[in-house]
Design an enzyme around this catalytic site. Structure first.
Site, PDB file in Angstrom:
ATOM      1  CE  LYS A  88      -3.922   1.850   2.917  1.00 30.61           C
ATOM      2  NZ  LYS A  88      -4.849   2.152   3.878  1.00 30.61           N
ATOM      3  CB  SER A 165      -7.743   3.445   2.980  1.00 29.95           C
ATOM      4  OG  SER A 165      -7.332   3.361   3.755  1.00 29.95           O
ATOM      5  CB  SER A 189      -8.061   1.222   5.549  1.00 32.87           C
ATOM      6  OG  SER A 189      -8.752   2.648   5.632  1.00 32.87           O
TER       7      SER A 189
END
Length: 495
Positions: A88, A165, A189
């Site tokens: 990420k 996210s 997330s």
């Protein structure tokens, strides 16, 4: 074998990949090349998933180095030898950008790896790419709220959201752009993208995995953790990244609480005799899609058939007294600025600098204004009130669970299917991830099937701190009994 395409690439597991290397059925270069071909075909073209923000330009050189080392020694370099990992874009990889999804940080190249990335490299993993995300991790239901490089699309139905996210990691793993992935979870997330993309994800106990080198959102709730297509792959990744790290003082709490390996949790009977409560208050009939509730009901029946002792419903009398409570803006500012302070010249050092740059998604303007003008956390009464409220919340849940003899909670990750991209008005997301975040407890997601239009939903299992091993046992037992995951149809095998 160099240059050939390994026919086992689709849905490849860590174990199958390592076995293929050892048997010389393929090599790391061929595997990486095959993943890069899929990325080339599908991430910007075809269904245009836009799940990746940057591919490691040195990845083929690194793959070839692993192949040479294996050819010379006959031994794999570690437990993740040649396993391609997706990271990420709020976790530092030296030489690759860390933007946190924000154009204000475009071009920033951190000089050091995050602790978990150092551990991945030491285990032999290949850092394949950085994944897209909601800007500054501020977006739970989707990740349309970033302009770098564009929002990711759900490979099961590209009109719908990946979840945020860590939506880029979720979509890329589901699409077989890599084998294992890293996400972060403050408010859901890791869990929302895992649910939306039919993969497995763990929000670990807070101190289990070091957050050093990660751009966080709210330190008290921030976690970083593993995402994968199977529980076994998640465990292979967790075994490598878990551990105490002096660079993240919170991890001192993990000392003595991490088993030698989480692989001992991969038990077909792992759900047997587990006391599990169904928290129906989190997904009431009036606030849920009946198709998702039906999936949850079937999952509960499956757990019962696996020997779990089910309390349905588990009622928390004070449930309505403890709604979702947002992060204090003062803590958001402090956590973001802790990371921004180490960026190079020309990059913002404060949230106010981000505002001044005008390089942010319009959806974030109000939140950025609030954060930029917030006081220091130790002077913010909102922080003290939230901390007191969360203590009462934990006490309420503990009372209810202890009274019912329950050790774990189950609920859907979200009580509605993944939303349409950009839909902010017509249907609620129904996310339930705020519960574990507010409790500061670990939680795991495992696929529980599909509702409308092949849209995935995930079963969420929540436990008390340091119950990660037991959560894995339940998830693995359920996964092996049901095998709900199937690869998405928009990204088929390449010829």
């Amino acid at each position: 074998m160099s240059g050939s395409v390994w026919q086992g690439l689709m849905e490849a597991s860590v174990d199958s990949m390592l076995a293929a290397y050892q048997a010389r059925e393929t090599d790391v270069r061929s595997v990486v090349r095959a993943y890069l071909d899929r990325i080339e075909a599908y991430d910007r073209r075809g269904p245009a998933l836009w799940s990746l923000i940057a591919v490691n330009p040195d990845v083929m050189k690194e793959a070839e180095a692993l192949d040479r080392a294996f050819a010379a020694s006959g031994k794999l370099s570690g437990p993740l030898h040649g396993v391609p990992a997706l990271i990420k874009d709020n976790v530092d990889v030296a030489g690759l950008p860390t933007t946190g999804g924000s154009r204000a940080l475009a071009g920033w190249l951190p000089p050091r790896d995050a602790t978990l990335v150092t551990k991945l490299r030491a285990a032999g993993a290949i850092i394949l790419a950085k994944t897209t995300m909601s800007e500054f991790a501020r977006g739970g239901i989707d990740n349309i709220n970033s302009v770098l490089p564009g929002f990711a699309r759900n490979p099961y139905n590209t009109a719908h959201a990946t979840g945020g996210s860590s939506g880029g990691t979720g979509a890329a793993l589901a699409a077989n752009f890599g084998t294992i992935g890293i996400g972060s979870d403050t408010w859901g997330s890791i869990r929302n993208p895992s649910s939306n993309n039919a993969i497995v994800g763990l929000r670990p106990s807070r101190a289990l995995v070091s957050r050093h080198g990660m751009m966080g959102l709210y330190d008290a709730r921030d976690t970083v953790g593993p995402m994968a297509r199977t529980v076994a792959d998640l465990v292979a990744l967790l075994d490598v990244i878990a551990g105490v790290d002096p660079e993240d003082p919170a991890t001192a709490g993990a000392a003595g609480k991490i088993p030698p390996t989480f692989k001992t949790c991969l038990k077909a009977n792992g759900a047997n005799r587990k006391r599990i409560g169904v928290l129906r208050q989190a997904f009431p009939p009036g606030g849920s899609d009946p198709a998702v509730t039906a999936l949850l009901d079937r999952a509960v029946a499956d757990l019962r058939s696996l020997g779990a002792e089910i309390v349905d419903p588990l009622v928390v009398p004070e449930f309505d007294d403890h709604p979702a409570r947002p992060h204090p803006q003062s803590e958001v500012r402090a956590t973001l600025e802790k990371y921004l302070a180490k960026t190079g010249p020309g990059y913002p050092k404060t949230v106010a600098d981000v505002m001044a740059s005008q390089k942010f998604h319009p959806l974030h303007e109000a939140g950025l204004i609030a954060a930029s003008t917030a006081p220091n956390p130790n002077e913010d009464p909102a922080v003290k009130k939230l901390e007191a409220d969360e203590i009462r919340m934990r006490e309420a849940y503990e009372r209810a669970m202890t009274g019912a003899g329950v050790d774990f909670l189950v609920m859907p990750c979200a009580s509605f299917p993944p939303k349409l991209n950009g839909d902010r008005n017509t249907t609620p997301a129904g996310s339930t991830t705020w519960i574990a975040s507010g409790l500061h407890w670990p939680a795991i997601i495992v696929p529980m099937g599909y509702s409308h239009d092949d849209l995935p939903s995930g079963l969420q299992v929540v436990g008390r701190p340091w119950s990660d091993a037991a959560l894995i046992e339940i998830a693995y037992s359920y996964e092996q009994a049901t095998h709900h995951r199937h690869p998405p149809g928009t990204v088929p095998p390449l010829n």
